[in-house]
Design an enzyme around this catalytic site. Structure first.
Site, PDB file in Angstrom:
ATOM      1  N   GLY A  13      88.362  26.718 148.738  1.00 56.54           N
ATOM      2  CA  GLY A  13      87.174  26.346 147.972  1.00 56.54           C
ATOM      3  C   GLY A  13      85.987  25.860 148.776  1.00 56.54           C
ATOM      4  N   SER A  14      85.835  26.288 150.017  1.00 57.61           N
ATOM      5  CA  SER A  14      84.699  25.802 150.819  1.00 57.61           C
ATOM      6  C   SER A  14      83.370  26.271 150.231  1.00 57.61           C
ATOM      7  CB  SER A  14      84.830  26.255 152.280  1.00 57.61           C
ATOM      8  OG  SER A  14      84.641  27.650 152.399  1.00 57.61           O
ATOM      9  N   MET A  91      90.477  35.283 143.769  1.00 58.64           N
ATOM     10  CA  MET A  91      91.120  36.523 144.226  1.00 58.64           C
ATOM     11  C   MET A  91      91.783  37.348 143.128  1.00 58.64           C
ATOM     12  SD  MET A  91      90.031  36.183 147.157  1.00 58.64           S
ATOM     13  CE  MET A  91      90.742  37.440 148.174  1.00 58.64           C
ATOM     14  N   HIS A 110      80.874  37.877 148.547  1.00 55.09           N
ATOM     15  CA  HIS A 110      81.780  38.826 149.204  1.00 55.09           C
ATOM     16  C   HIS A 110      81.473  38.835 150.694  1.00 55.09           C
ATOM     17  CE1 HIS A 110      84.451  42.262 149.531  1.00 55.09           C
ATOM     18  NE2 HIS A 110      83.546  42.811 150.319  1.00 55.09           N
ATOM     19  N   LEU A 145      84.544  46.869 141.087  1.00 58.47           N
ATOM     20  CA  LEU A 145      84.804  45.805 142.058  1.00 58.47           C
ATOM     21  C   LEU A 145      83.735  45.752 143.154  1.00 58.47           C
ATOM     22  CD1 LEU A 145      86.914  43.612 142.882  1.00 58.47           C
ATOM     23  CD2 LEU A 145      87.868  45.337 144.453  1.00 58.47           C
ATOM     24  N   ASP A 146      83.165  44.579 143.392  1.00 56.88           N
ATOM     25  CA  ASP A 146      82.200  44.352 144.481  1.00 56.88           C
ATOM     26  C   ASP A 146      81.042  45.343 144.451  1.00 56.88           C
ATOM     27  OD1 ASP A 146      85.032  43.725 146.687  1.00 56.88           O
ATOM     28  OD2 ASP A 146      83.933  42.357 145.363  1.00 56.88           O
TER      29      ASP A 146
HETATM   30  C1  GRF Z   1      85.324  33.622 151.579  1.00 56.13           C
HETATM   31  O1  GRF Z   1      85.112  34.316 152.785  1.00 56.13           O
HETATM   32  C2  GRF Z   1      84.821  34.471 150.442  1.00 56.13           C
HETATM   33  O2  GRF Z   1      83.725  35.311 150.778  1.00 56.13           O
HETATM   34  C3  GRF Z   1      86.006  35.303 150.149  1.00 56.13           C
HETATM   35  O3  GRF Z   1      87.117  34.441 150.290  1.00 56.13           O
HETATM   36  C4  GRF Z   1      86.798  33.447 151.253  1.00 56.13           C
HETATM   37  C5  GRF Z   1      87.128  32.185 150.530  1.00 56.13           C
HETATM   38  O4  GRF Z   1      86.686  31.072 151.082  1.00 56.13           O
HETATM   39  N1  GRF Z   1      85.973  35.894 148.819  1.00 56.13           N
HETATM   40  P1  GRF Z   1      86.692  29.649 150.324  1.00 56.13           P
HETATM   41  O5  GRF Z   1      87.891  29.583 149.397  1.00 56.13           O
HETATM   42  O6  GRF Z   1      85.400  29.553 149.555  1.00 56.13           O
HETATM   43  O7  GRF Z   1      86.770  28.657 151.424  1.00 56.13           O
END
Ligand code: GRF
Length: 196
Positions: A13-14, A91, A110, A145-146
């Site tokens: 979750g960063s 995800m 993404h 997707l994306d």
């Molecule tokens: C990030 O690189 C995001 O682009 C991808 O998954 C990674 C997750 O990072 N979908 P975080 O969970 O937000 O740290």
């Protein structure tokens, strides 16, 4: 009225944290709830410690029944009366029905320069292709997707000898700049793409 935002995470979750921290400073939106399909997501623990509401709907018991999984999320979200959803390292692939319901109100980040490298393992694929630059993209979510309209991108150089982890770390720093900047504009009604 501030836009009410729900942030979906599956892991650390960063990106969610970067959004929440930016929304603490004079912002047209506010974080209302953090949602996860993973009961063990570190992002959920952080959100709870930060005093944010959280919703956890474990996708495993639903097996392949995505619609039932999403119906459970929709029911849990109803009390939060959201205006916008930000997918931040979420995800699970969402069904066309759910995505269409949130049309123009759901953003995703993404880790590639879309339309290049939709899907997974974007850093390894950019290295394998011999690319000299890479980056990240914030886009509106559509059933493909994306694939939705790009709202922002940042480019980063690829250095000789880079590993996928090196590249992922360099891109993640830019994700934490881009996503808050795009959400701040989008919540204020500005859809023009932002190239940082
Ligand atoms: C990030 O690189 C995001 O682009 C991808 O998954 C990674 C997750 O990072 N979908 P975080 O969970 O937000 O740290």
């Amino acid at each position: 009225m501030k836009k009410r935002v729900g942030i979906f995470v599956s892991g650390g979750g960063s990106n969610m944290r970067a959004l929440v921290e930016d929304m603490g400073r004079d912002h047209p939106a506010e974080p209302v709830v953090v949602v996860s399909n993973n009961p063990h997501a570190r992002g959920i623990t952080w959100a709870q410690d930060a005093g944010l509401a959280t919703v956890v709907v474990d996708h495993y018991p639903f097996g392949r029944d995505r619609a039932a999984f999403e119906a459970a999320i929709t029911e849990a979200l109803a009390p939060h009366d959201l205006d916008l959803i930000c997918l931040a390292g979420f995800m699970r692939v969402l069904t066309a029905g759910f995505v269409t319901h949130w049309r123009d109100r759901m953003l995703n980040i993404h880790p590639s320069l879309l339309p290049k490298y939709r899907g997974l393992h974007t850093h390894a694929r950019a290295l394998e292709a011999g690319d000299t630059e890479h980056g990240c993209t914030v886009h509106l979510v559509t059933p493909e997707l994306d694939d939705g309209p790009v709202l922002g991108q940042v480019r980063v150089p690829i250095h000789a000898g880079d590993t996928p982890d090196d590249l992922a770390a360099r891109v993640l720093v830019q994700e934490h700049r881009l996503y808050p900047a795009v959400l701040r504009r989008y919540a204020a009604g500005d859809r023009a793409p932002l190239m940082l």
